[in-house]
Write an enzyme that holds these catalytic residues in place. Structure first.
Site, PDB file in Angstrom:
ATOM      1  N   HIS A 107      -9.250   2.084  -0.037  1.00  0.00           N
ATOM      2  CA  HIS A 107      -9.237   3.085   0.336  1.00  0.00           C
ATOM      3  C   HIS A 107      -8.593   4.131  -1.063  1.00  0.00           C
ATOM      4  O   HIS A 107      -7.408   4.310  -0.815  1.00  0.00           O
ATOM      5  CB  HIS A 107      -8.168   3.557   1.461  1.00  0.00           C
TER       6      HIS A 107
HETATM    7  C1  LIG Z   1     -14.066  -3.333   0.239  1.00  0.00           C
HETATM    8  C2  LIG Z   1     -14.101  -1.797   1.080  1.00  0.00           C
HETATM    9  C3  LIG Z   1     -13.534  -1.173   2.834  1.00  0.00           C
HETATM   10  C4  LIG Z   1     -13.680  -0.484   3.393  1.00  0.00           C
HETATM   11  N1  LIG Z   1     -13.643   0.048   4.340  1.00  0.00           N
HETATM   12  C5  LIG Z   1     -14.071   1.062   4.732  1.00  0.00           C
HETATM   13  C6  LIG Z   1     -13.545   0.976   6.257  1.00  0.00           C
HETATM   14  O1  LIG Z   1     -13.702   0.600   7.059  1.00  0.00           O
HETATM   15  N2  LIG Z   1     -13.728   2.548   6.843  1.00  0.00           N
HETATM   16  C7  LIG Z   1     -13.304   3.769   5.882  1.00  0.00           C
HETATM   17  O2  LIG Z   1     -13.252   4.735   6.344  1.00  0.00           O
HETATM   18  N3  LIG Z   1     -13.716   3.382   4.472  1.00  0.00           N
HETATM   19  C8  LIG Z   1     -13.664   2.299   4.003  1.00  0.00           C
HETATM   20  N4  LIG Z   1     -13.580   2.297   2.878  1.00  0.00           N
HETATM   21  C9  LIG Z   1     -13.345   3.277   1.621  1.00  0.00           C
HETATM   22  C10 LIG Z   1     -14.691   4.093   1.791  1.00  0.00           C
HETATM   23  O3  LIG Z   1     -16.060   3.268   0.952  1.00  0.00           O
HETATM   24  C11 LIG Z   1     -14.267   5.285   0.802  1.00  0.00           C
HETATM   25  O4  LIG Z   1     -13.116   5.340   0.749  1.00  0.00           O
HETATM   26  C12 LIG Z   1     -15.661   5.700   0.572  1.00  0.00           C
HETATM   27  O5  LIG Z   1     -16.776   4.820   0.792  1.00  0.00           O
HETATM   28  C13 LIG Z   1     -14.989   6.695   0.082  1.00  0.00           C
HETATM   29  O6  LIG Z   1     -16.449   8.095  -0.631  1.00  0.00           O
HETATM   30  P1  LIG Z   1     -16.728   8.848  -2.110  1.00  0.00           P
HETATM   31  O7  LIG Z   1     -17.612   9.782  -2.050  1.00  0.00           O
HETATM   32  O8  LIG Z   1     -15.675   9.267  -2.170  1.00  0.00           O
HETATM   33  O9  LIG Z   1     -16.404   7.641  -2.967  1.00  0.00           O
HETATM   34  P2  LIG Z   1     -17.795   6.874  -3.574  1.00  0.00           P
HETATM   35  O10 LIG Z   1     -17.785   6.117  -2.802  1.00  0.00           O
HETATM   36  O11 LIG Z   1     -17.047   5.550  -4.616  1.00  0.00           O
HETATM   37  O12 LIG Z   1     -18.740   7.573  -4.146  1.00  0.00           O
HETATM   38  C14 LIG Z   1     -18.397   7.924  -5.523  1.00  0.00           C
HETATM   39  C15 LIG Z   1     -20.121   7.654  -6.036  1.00  0.00           C
HETATM   40  O13 LIG Z   1     -20.457   8.656  -7.856  1.00  0.00           O
HETATM   41  C16 LIG Z   1     -20.843   7.916  -8.289  1.00  0.00           C
HETATM   42  N5  LIG Z   1     -20.227   7.851 -10.109  1.00  0.00           N
HETATM   43  C17 LIG Z   1     -18.897   7.998 -10.107  1.00  0.00           C
HETATM   44  N6  LIG Z   1     -19.206   7.759 -11.436  1.00  0.00           N
HETATM   45  C18 LIG Z   1     -20.300   8.220 -11.764  1.00  0.00           C
HETATM   46  C19 LIG Z   1     -20.970   9.345 -12.990  1.00  0.00           C
HETATM   47  N7  LIG Z   1     -19.656   9.322 -14.005  1.00  0.00           N
HETATM   48  N8  LIG Z   1     -22.123   9.876 -12.761  1.00  0.00           N
HETATM   49  C20 LIG Z   1     -22.655   9.856 -11.187  1.00  0.00           C
HETATM   50  N9  LIG Z   1     -22.282   9.043 -10.364  1.00  0.00           N
HETATM   51  C21 LIG Z   1     -21.205   9.015 -11.017  1.00  0.00           C
HETATM   52  C22 LIG Z   1     -21.005   5.760  -8.004  1.00  0.00           C
HETATM   53  O14 LIG Z   1     -21.423   5.642  -8.293  1.00  0.00           O
HETATM   54  C23 LIG Z   1     -20.331   6.244  -6.286  1.00  0.00           C
HETATM   55  O15 LIG Z   1     -21.863   6.266  -5.693  1.00  0.00           O
HETATM   56  C24 LIG Z   1     -13.870   0.508   2.074  1.00  0.00           C
HETATM   57  C25 LIG Z   1     -13.515   0.792   0.493  1.00  0.00           C
HETATM   58  C26 LIG Z   1     -13.681  -0.601   0.641  1.00  0.00           C
HETATM   59  C27 LIG Z   1     -13.585  -0.819  -1.530  1.00  0.00           C
END
Ligand SMILES: Cc1cc2nc3c(=O)[nH]c(=O)nc-3n(C[C@H](O)[C@H](O)[C@H](O)COP(=O)(O)OP(=O)(O)OC[C@H]3O[C@@H](n4cnc5c(N)ncnc54)[C@H](O)[C@@H]3O)c2cc1C
Length: 278
Positions: free
Chosen positions: A213
């Site tokens: 997270h």
């Molecule tokens: C193993 C694991 C289990 C989890 N289980 C849960 C759960 O059960 N329930 C829950 O609520 N949460 C869970 N989470 C947390 C959840 O997955 C994350 O909090 C959520 O995906 C975050 O979303 P986000 O959009 O902030 O970031 P991300 O999903 O990380 O999205 C960021 C995106 O930006 C892209 N990116 C990065 N840098 C660049 C760049 N320079 N140019 C273009 N694109 C870029 C990445 O490729 C990615 O696609 C879990 C996480 C992990 C790792």
């Protein structure tokens, strides 16, 4: 549960394994396909005293416990298994090692799925999610010393487990010791000082893992001096830029962040529409 099995357990394993082998996997498949109950197997197990193996003798059971029941269930699910195999698997850190072992064997595709499926589905995980308090010293910074291949700054992570967290590690250990003791489980947990996140509390060592997270960096707030986006998710410095994602969260206690992130994204979308309408 004692993973060092007694002679009685080995005998039970052999006896139930013999029955399981006699009926075999095809027996289950045939009955499952036909939708008929496995009466012959149940009768044989009943005659041998393995149904209700965990029920007290005074009620007509086998007088065993959860270990005996687990042995019966396990053998009926997968056939004979040596105690040595059970021990060695218990003393490793599953399920990661299962995947490593499979990779080391060069397994791929269907074979890999079957290997992992046959093991991971028979394991139980006991872990604790511990709360952390907001700590301004836990932060991401950048440093010109650390850049990626195209010169962009890489995140430099500062993170430590506060005394509050370490106290919860100790409480979690106490709880798991009680659970293990109540169930007769031998504890093979190992915390090494060389582990990446090894900490100590009151003379005992612990290793903690993140829950995946990951929050913060473009945190939201009411003050442009201490935050990157407004509560509307709009960037303070660039009114035409909205940032969404868990990076907006200033901190996180324990629980999963995604639903909160989705709610924040709705706020951003509403504000973008409002801004477009102005
Ligand atoms: C193993 C694991 C289990 C989890 N289980 C849960 C759960 O059960 N329930 C829950 O609520 N949460 C869970 N989470 C947390 C959840 O997955 C994350 O909090 C959520 O995906 C975050 O979303 P986000 O959009 O902030 O970031 P991300 O999903 O990380 O999205 C960021 C995106 O930006 C892209 N990116 C990065 N840098 C660049 C760049 N320079 N140019 C273009 N694109 C870029 C990445 O490729 C990615 O696609 C879990 C996480 C992990 C790792």
């Amino acid at each position: 549960m004692d993973f060092l099995e007694s002679d009685e357990h080995r005998d039970l394993r052999a006896a139930v394994g013999a029955i399981a082998a006699r009926f075999g996997g095809d027996y289950y498949v045939e009955h499952a396909r036909a939708g008929t109950p496995c009466d012959e197997l149940w009768s044989t197990l009943g005659d041998a005293g393995f149904i209700g193996v965990n029920v007290a003798e005074e009620y007509g059971g086998g007088g065993g416990g959860l270990v005996e029941l687990a042995i019966v269930c396990e053998l009926l699910l997968r056939g004979p298994q040596t105690p040595g195999e059970l021990r060695s698997r218990a003393s490793r850190m599953a399920p990661f090692t299962d995947v490593s072992t499979a990779m080391a064997q060069g397994l791929f595709g269907k074979a890999l799925r079957e290997y992992v499926g046959s093991r991971v589905t028979r394991q139980a995980l006991l872990h604790f999610e511990c709360e952390q308090l907001p700590d301004p010293d836990n932060r991401i910074t950048i440093d010109p010393k650390y850049v990626d291949a195209i010169g962009n700054p890489r995140p430099v992570i500062h993170y430590d487990a506060s005394p509050y967290m370490r106290r919860s590690f100790a409480a979690a250990r106490e709880a798991s010791e009680q659970i293990f003791a109540a169930n007769g489980i031998a504890d093979y947990t190992e915390y090494k000082t060389t582990d990446a996140d090894f900490v100590t509390w009151q003379g005992k060592g612990y290793t903690f893992w993140g829950a995946g997270h990951i929050v913060g960096t473009h945190r939201m707030g009411n003050d442009p001096k201490t935050s990157v986006v407004k509560p509307t998710q709009q960037c303070w410095d660039h009114p035409n830029l909205y940032l969404v994602g868990c990076g907006n969260m200033p901190t996180l206690g324990t629980s999963n962040p995604t639903l909160t992130m989705v709610a924040l994204t709705f706020i951003a979308a509403e504000n973008i529409l409002k801004q477009l309408g102005e």
